[in-house]
Design a protein around this motif. Structure first.
Motif, PDB file in Angstrom:
ATOM      1  N   GLY A   1     149.303 116.634  18.394  1.00  0.00           N
ATOM      2  CA  GLY A   1     149.257 115.488  18.232  1.00  0.00           C
ATOM      3  C   GLY A   1     147.145 115.776  18.233  1.00  0.00           C
ATOM      4  N   ASP A   2     146.556 115.386  19.504  1.00  0.00           N
ATOM      5  CA  ASP A   2     145.585 115.097  19.993  1.00  0.00           C
ATOM      6  C   ASP A   2     145.108 115.950  20.439  1.00  0.00           C
ATOM      7  OD1 ASP A   2     146.762 114.394  21.630  1.00  0.00           O
ATOM      8  OD2 ASP A   2     144.752 113.001  22.630  1.00  0.00           O
ATOM      9  N   GLY A   3     145.770 117.399  21.226  1.00  0.00           N
ATOM     10  CA  GLY A   3     145.973 118.070  21.654  1.00  0.00           C
ATOM     11  C   GLY A   3     146.121 119.372  20.942  1.00  0.00           C
ATOM     12  N   SER A   4     146.091 121.113  21.672  1.00  0.00           N
ATOM     13  CA  SER A   4     146.721 121.579  21.683  1.00  0.00           C
ATOM     14  C   SER A   4     147.106 122.827  22.873  1.00  0.00           C
ATOM     15  CB  SER A   4     145.411 122.793  20.618  1.00  0.00           C
ATOM     16  OG  SER A   4     144.938 121.784  19.571  1.00  0.00           O
ATOM     17  N   ILE A   5     147.634 123.827  22.390  1.00  0.00           N
ATOM     18  CA  ILE A   5     148.450 124.777  23.247  1.00  0.00           C
ATOM     19  C   ILE A   5     147.815 126.373  22.416  1.00  0.00           C
ATOM     20  CG2 ILE A   5     150.267 126.265  24.539  1.00  0.00           C
ATOM     21  CD1 ILE A   5     151.860 123.460  24.593  1.00  0.00           C
ATOM     22  N   ILE A   6     146.806 127.567  23.218  1.00  0.00           N
ATOM     23  CA  ILE A   6     146.922 128.126  22.997  1.00  0.00           C
ATOM     24  C   ILE A   6     146.489 129.377  23.574  1.00  0.00           C
ATOM     25  CG2 ILE A   6     144.422 129.300  21.633  1.00  0.00           C
ATOM     26  CD1 ILE A   6     143.263 126.168  21.479  1.00  0.00           C
TER      27      ILE A   6
ATOM     28  N   SER B   1     144.147 107.324  23.126  1.00  0.00           N
ATOM     29  CA  SER B   1     144.568 106.225  22.836  1.00  0.00           C
ATOM     30  C   SER B   1     143.542 105.412  22.198  1.00  0.00           C
ATOM     31  CB  SER B   1     146.282 106.132  23.563  1.00  0.00           C
ATOM     32  OG  SER B   1     147.123 106.430  23.872  1.00  0.00           O
ATOM     33  N   ARG B   2     142.758 105.167  23.507  1.00  0.00           N
ATOM     34  CA  ARG B   2     142.153 104.088  23.558  1.00  0.00           C
ATOM     35  C   ARG B   2     140.887 104.077  22.507  1.00  0.00           C
ATOM     36  NH1 ARG B   2     136.535 104.493  25.021  1.00  0.00           N
ATOM     37  NH2 ARG B   2     137.305 106.963  26.218  1.00  0.00           N
ATOM     38  N   LEU B   3     140.520 105.608  21.560  1.00  0.00           N
ATOM     39  CA  LEU B   3     139.561 105.795  21.016  1.00  0.00           C
ATOM     40  C   LEU B   3     140.744 105.803  19.566  1.00  0.00           C
ATOM     41  CD1 LEU B   3     138.333 109.784  22.293  1.00  0.00           C
ATOM     42  CD2 LEU B   3     136.796 107.355  21.710  1.00  0.00           C
ATOM     43  N   ALA B   4     141.792 106.252  19.395  1.00  0.00           N
ATOM     44  CA  ALA B   4     142.164 105.667  18.238  1.00  0.00           C
ATOM     45  C   ALA B   4     142.334 104.135  17.924  1.00  0.00           C
ATOM     46  CB  ALA B   4     143.949 105.803  18.021  1.00  0.00           C
ATOM     47  N   GLY B   5     142.780 103.384  19.221  1.00  0.00           N
ATOM     48  CA  GLY B   5     142.951 102.005  18.743  1.00  0.00           C
ATOM     49  C   GLY B   5     142.151 101.612  18.621  1.00  0.00           C
ATOM     50  N   ALA B   6     140.660 101.815  19.056  1.00  0.00           N
ATOM     51  CA  ALA B   6     139.400 100.629  18.438  1.00  0.00           C
ATOM     52  C   ALA B   6     139.155 101.475  17.175  1.00  0.00           C
ATOM     53  CB  ALA B   6     138.393 101.570  19.177  1.00  0.00           C
TER      54      ALA B   6
ATOM     55  N   ARG C   1     139.547 116.019  12.792  1.00  0.00           N
ATOM     56  CA  ARG C   1     139.808 117.057  11.985  1.00  0.00           C
ATOM     57  C   ARG C   1     138.414 118.008  11.688  1.00  0.00           C
ATOM     58  NH1 ARG C   1     142.008 112.044   8.800  1.00  0.00           N
ATOM     59  NH2 ARG C   1     144.194 112.016   9.222  1.00  0.00           N
ATOM     60  N   GLY C   2     137.399 117.112  11.740  1.00  0.00           N
ATOM     61  CA  GLY C   2     135.813 117.391  11.408  1.00  0.00           C
ATOM     62  C   GLY C   2     135.385 118.473  13.064  1.00  0.00           C
ATOM     63  N   LEU C   3     135.786 118.052  14.492  1.00  0.00           N
ATOM     64  CA  LEU C   3     135.821 119.026  15.038  1.00  0.00           C
ATOM     65  C   LEU C   3     136.580 120.758  14.875  1.00  0.00           C
ATOM     66  CD1 LEU C   3     135.486 116.333  17.647  1.00  0.00           C
ATOM     67  CD2 LEU C   3     133.228 118.124  17.350  1.00  0.00           C
ATOM     68  N   ARG C   4     137.698 119.897  14.828  1.00  0.00           N
ATOM     69  CA  ARG C   4     138.970 121.213  14.632  1.00  0.00           C
ATOM     70  C   ARG C   4     138.004 122.570  13.610  1.00  0.00           C
ATOM     71  NH1 ARG C   4     144.101 118.209  15.087  1.00  0.00           N
ATOM     72  NH2 ARG C   4     144.613 118.221  17.252  1.00  0.00           N
ATOM     73  N   SER C   5     137.571 121.639  12.359  1.00  0.00           N
ATOM     74  CA  SER C   5     137.495 122.846  11.517  1.00  0.00           C
ATOM     75  C   SER C   5     136.139 123.166  11.150  1.00  0.00           C
ATOM     76  CB  SER C   5     137.465 121.645  10.212  1.00  0.00           C
ATOM     77  OG  SER C   5     136.097 121.145  10.034  1.00  0.00           O
ATOM     78  N   ASP C   6     135.128 122.336  12.555  1.00  0.00           N
ATOM     79  CA  ASP C   6     133.826 123.034  12.362  1.00  0.00           C
ATOM     80  C   ASP C   6     133.271 123.904  13.466  1.00  0.00           C
ATOM     81  OD1 ASP C   6     133.549 122.126  10.041  1.00  0.00           O
ATOM     82  OD2 ASP C   6     132.271 120.096  10.703  1.00  0.00           O
ATOM     83  N   LEU C   7     134.562 123.608  14.396  1.00  0.00           N
ATOM     84  CA  LEU C   7     133.718 124.001  16.322  1.00  0.00           C
ATOM     85  C   LEU C   7     135.120 124.838  16.680  1.00  0.00           C
ATOM     86  CD1 LEU C   7     131.952 124.043  18.615  1.00  0.00           C
ATOM     87  CD2 LEU C   7     133.028 121.690  18.709  1.00  0.00           C
ATOM     88  N   ILE C   8     136.477 124.060  16.620  1.00  0.00           N
ATOM     89  CA  ILE C   8     137.117 124.326  17.845  1.00  0.00           C
ATOM     90  C   ILE C   8     137.801 125.289  16.884  1.00  0.00           C
ATOM     91  CG2 ILE C   8     139.769 123.684  18.680  1.00  0.00           C
ATOM     92  CD1 ILE C   8     138.405 120.589  18.656  1.00  0.00           C
TER      93      ILE C   8
ATOM     94  N   THR D   1     138.976 107.956  13.942  1.00  0.00           N
ATOM     95  CA  THR D   1     138.694 108.874  15.188  1.00  0.00           C
ATOM     96  C   THR D   1     139.190 110.171  14.335  1.00  0.00           C
ATOM     97  OG1 THR D   1     138.444 107.109  16.706  1.00  0.00           O
ATOM     98  CG2 THR D   1     139.754 109.716  17.570  1.00  0.00           C
ATOM     99  N   LEU D   2     140.459 109.940  13.790  1.00  0.00           N
ATOM    100  CA  LEU D   2     141.172 111.368  13.644  1.00  0.00           C
ATOM    101  C   LEU D   2     140.046 111.857  12.644  1.00  0.00           C
ATOM    102  CD1 LEU D   2     144.579 109.108  11.921  1.00  0.00           C
ATOM    103  CD2 LEU D   2     143.839 111.124  13.822  1.00  0.00           C
ATOM    104  N   ALA D   3     139.520 111.224  11.523  1.00  0.00           N
ATOM    105  CA  ALA D   3     138.103 112.012  11.143  1.00  0.00           C
ATOM    106  C   ALA D   3     137.846 112.864  11.957  1.00  0.00           C
ATOM    107  CB  ALA D   3     137.268 111.024   9.829  1.00  0.00           C
ATOM    108  N   ARG D   4     137.037 112.311  12.855  1.00  0.00           N
ATOM    109  CA  ARG D   4     135.781 112.911  13.682  1.00  0.00           C
ATOM    110  C   ARG D   4     136.828 114.171  14.147  1.00  0.00           C
ATOM    111  NH1 ARG D   4     134.120 109.099  18.121  1.00  0.00           N
ATOM    112  NH2 ARG D   4     132.510 111.702  18.702  1.00  0.00           N
TER     113      ARG D   4
END
Length: 648
Positions: A57-62, A19-24, A34-41, A29-32
């Protein structure tokens, strides 16, 4: 709505301070993210066989098929985030908290998961520190000893909306485990002299070897712990285990091939002793034995098996003494790191075994607890002559597959051993296999009675020595063939606890869960057995087990792939593998390939009576199984029928 209850490893991850990151700066933040999800996660999840159940949202259940996969995935992601956050201001870093638990879940028809397994993982994520991984005790138990990072025992932790405290462990990725302070060696008073018994001639070599294995294991492990840095980087298996090793078959320099069984016994016992030490990753004896009699190329062996160290040596009689040479080799550099020669008298060395182990616990810098020190000691055989015969019996029967006239000749040596010492545990256990193997293989004239006799022998052996892994392994397969799956699982888990390098027990646990209908769970143990024994003689069965598990989960393409791998290793008669391949091809719509596979199977000279659907029904029904297993069997019959196998 249909639902399925199963055991699963669950990973829950969440961005710290989202919430703090998105508020700033929400767009950035969303672009970063998405990039982490496609390139790393997402690539890490796929590489470790995970399934994304949902994104929150900002988390996952795997969901993962094993805790090992879940932890490896989490470590890869957290390490990747450390690299990507380098040089980024602290208030702009994207960091994750991760919680992992293994437990009971309910899978609904849409693939969603519910239940304690998910709830506990989510609550563990909530108590994790930024960049850390928080594991429940159930999850940590399956990876302890494989981790080279700082682990903090959080103790029993009360989690929100969970009615009981959960013991939790925190893994701080990027922080190496703290080396334990070394204790100076303490002088040990010499053992009190023990009255010697008179013998007619020298006792067998086995007596001396039993005590020596403790000294050699201790010396090698002292060197590894005292002389190597704690933070050596490597890409070896077991999360780059620093203490990863293979014990190669020791060379028999006596000039008498008849003494091979004693030298092989030393190798086996050394493997078990080293595998019991905390933090060890030891290649199973089944794979190590494939290097017997071959030139030693430590670099090639280390690369092949993914270990840092190779322990090799030789045994040679020298007058009235036994000389054992042992040397430790750095597999990366090919350099000899440690070598020692042991000269021991032939006479009654077993009586001084306790004194040797006591001295070892003071000399080692691995901080052995009293419990671990006790586990390193095996109660010596009461009669060395009986033990010698039992060792010959075991080696002879194993060499010829355990069934047949040659095997019966070897089993006669175990009978002789019991005539000398009715409580010889090795002989009792080996004779248990004599009666079990024909019953399991369908060649017994009275399988019910043979199983009873095997059970009687192994039960007596367990009562005499409850801490020998081989007995629990045999007890487990007897229970498995009797369709007593929960009890079989307990025995095989105990066998693995006593000897973590026991790839046979890992394989058998895989088949326990397979027969029990816990297909996902079986992968963990098949993979463990393959990982620890990549050249195992039973590799075709391990691949076949994975084929059957994938078939049970209706993953027909994967079932076809693993069945073909199994047949490539052993193209002859492994009936359930061929049946799985034929049925999977048919059910996947590869009709022509299914008919061709059936034709090849029926042409095998070793096919035996399993040539009709009725025969397969009788075969699988005799094995028993829970409803998921029974349902998988029904699909097998459908596939065989579709491929053209006759009913009768």
């Amino acid at each position: 709505m249909s639902e399925t209850r199963k055991l699963a490893a669950i990973l829950v991850a969440d961005v710290v301070g989202y919430s703090r990151l998105a508020g700033a700066d929400e767009d950035r933040t969303l672009a970063r993210l998405r990039g982490l999800r496609s390139d790393l996660i997402d690539p890490a999840i796929a590489a470790h066989h995970g399934r994304i159940v949902k994104r929150t949202g900002d988390g996952s259940i795997i969901e993962f098929r094993s805790v090992v996969d879940a932890v490896r995935c989490a470590i890869e992601i957290q390490n990747g985030l450390i690299e990507r956050n380098a040089g980024v201001p602290e208030d702009r870093r994207i960091e994750f908290r991760v919680g992992i638990h293994v437990g009971d879940v309910v899978e609904e028809s849409d693939g969603d998961l519910m239940g304690d397994g998910v709830n506990i993982a989510a609550r563990l994520e909530g108590v994790a520190k930024p960049g850390a991984i928080c594991l429940s005790e159930d999850a940590y138990r399956q990876v302890s000893g494989r981790l080279e990072m700082e682990v903090t025992d959080l103790g029993p932790t009360q989690l929100k909306n969970i009615d009981r405290p959960i013991r939790a462990y925190s893994l701080q990725v990027g922080v190496p485990a703290k080396p334990k302070p070394a204790k100076p060696a303490e002088p040990v008073p010499p053992a009190a002299p023990t009255p010697q018994k008179r013998r007619f001639g020298p006792p067998p070599l086995a007596a001396a070897l039993t005590a020596l294995l403790i000294v050699i294991a201790g010396g090698a492990w002292w060197f590894l712990n005292a002389s190597r840095p704690a933070n050596v980087a490597t890409k070896a298996p077991a999360e780059a285990a620093r203490l990863s090793i293979v014990v190669l078959p020791f060379a028999n320099l006596s000039g008498d091939p008849g003494q091979d069984y004693l030298v092989d016994a030393l190798t086996d016992e050394l493997t078990t002793a080293l595998a019991r030490l905390r933090g060890a990753f030891v290649i199973a004896r089944n794979t190590a034995s494939t290097y017997k009699g071959k030139p030693i190329d430590a670099k090639a062996i280390g690369k092949d098996l993914g270990v840092r160290y190779v322990l090799e040596g030789s045994v040679q009689p020298s007058g009235d003494k036994m000389r054992v040479n042992a040397q430790l080799i750095d597999a990366g550099a090919g350099a000899h790191l440690w070598a020692q020669q042991f000269d021991t008298p032939r006479a009654d060395l077993l009586q001084t075994q306790d004194a040797i182990v006591t001295h070892l616990t003071h000399a080692l810098d691995v901080q052995l607890t009293e419990a671990e020190a006790a586990r390193l000691k095996r109660t010596p055989a009461a009669n060395p002559d009986a033990e010698d015969l039992a060792l010959q019996c075991s080696a002879g029967a194993s060499k010829v597959g355990g069934i047949g006239k040659e095997a019966d000749a070897a089993y006669a040596l175990c009978e002789q051993a019991l005539a000398i010492d009715a409580n010889n545990v090795r002989a009792l256990t080996q004779l248990g296999w004599k009666f079990f193997l024909p019953a399991m293989g369908g060649v017994s004239g009275d399988p019910k009675r043979d199983l009873e006799r095997a059970d009687e022998l192994v039960s007596k052996a367990l009562a005499l020595d409850p801490d020998w892994t081989a007995i629990h392994d045999l007890k487990g397969v007897i229970l498995l063939i009797q369709a007593r799956f929960p009890e079989a699982i307990v025995e095989h888990e105990r066998a693995l606890a006593l000897d973590p390098s026991n790839s046979d027990a890992a394989r058998d646990l895989g088949f326990d869960y397979l027969r029990f209908g816990e297909f996902d769970k079986s992968f963990e143990y098949f993979d463990k057995a393959i990982w620890e024994s990549p050249h195992d003689p039973s590799l075709a069965h391990l691949y076949g087990g994975k084929a059957s598990a994938n078939f049970g989960l209706k993953r027909y393409d994967q079932a076809i792939d693993w069945a073909r791998r199994a047949i490539a290793v052993n193209p002859n008669y492994i009936q359930y593998v061929h049946a799985t391949l034929i049925a999977a091809l048919a059910l996947a719509g590869h009709d022509a390939e299914a008919r061709e596979a059936l034709k090849r199977y029926l042409a095998l000279p070793s096919t035996g009576p399993l040539k009709t659907i009725a025969a397969f029904k009788a075969y699988f029904s005799a094995q028993g199984g829970n409803p998921p297993r029974v349902e998988a069997n029904e699909r097998t019959y459908d596939g065989l029928r579709k491929a053209g196998m006759p009913e009768e």
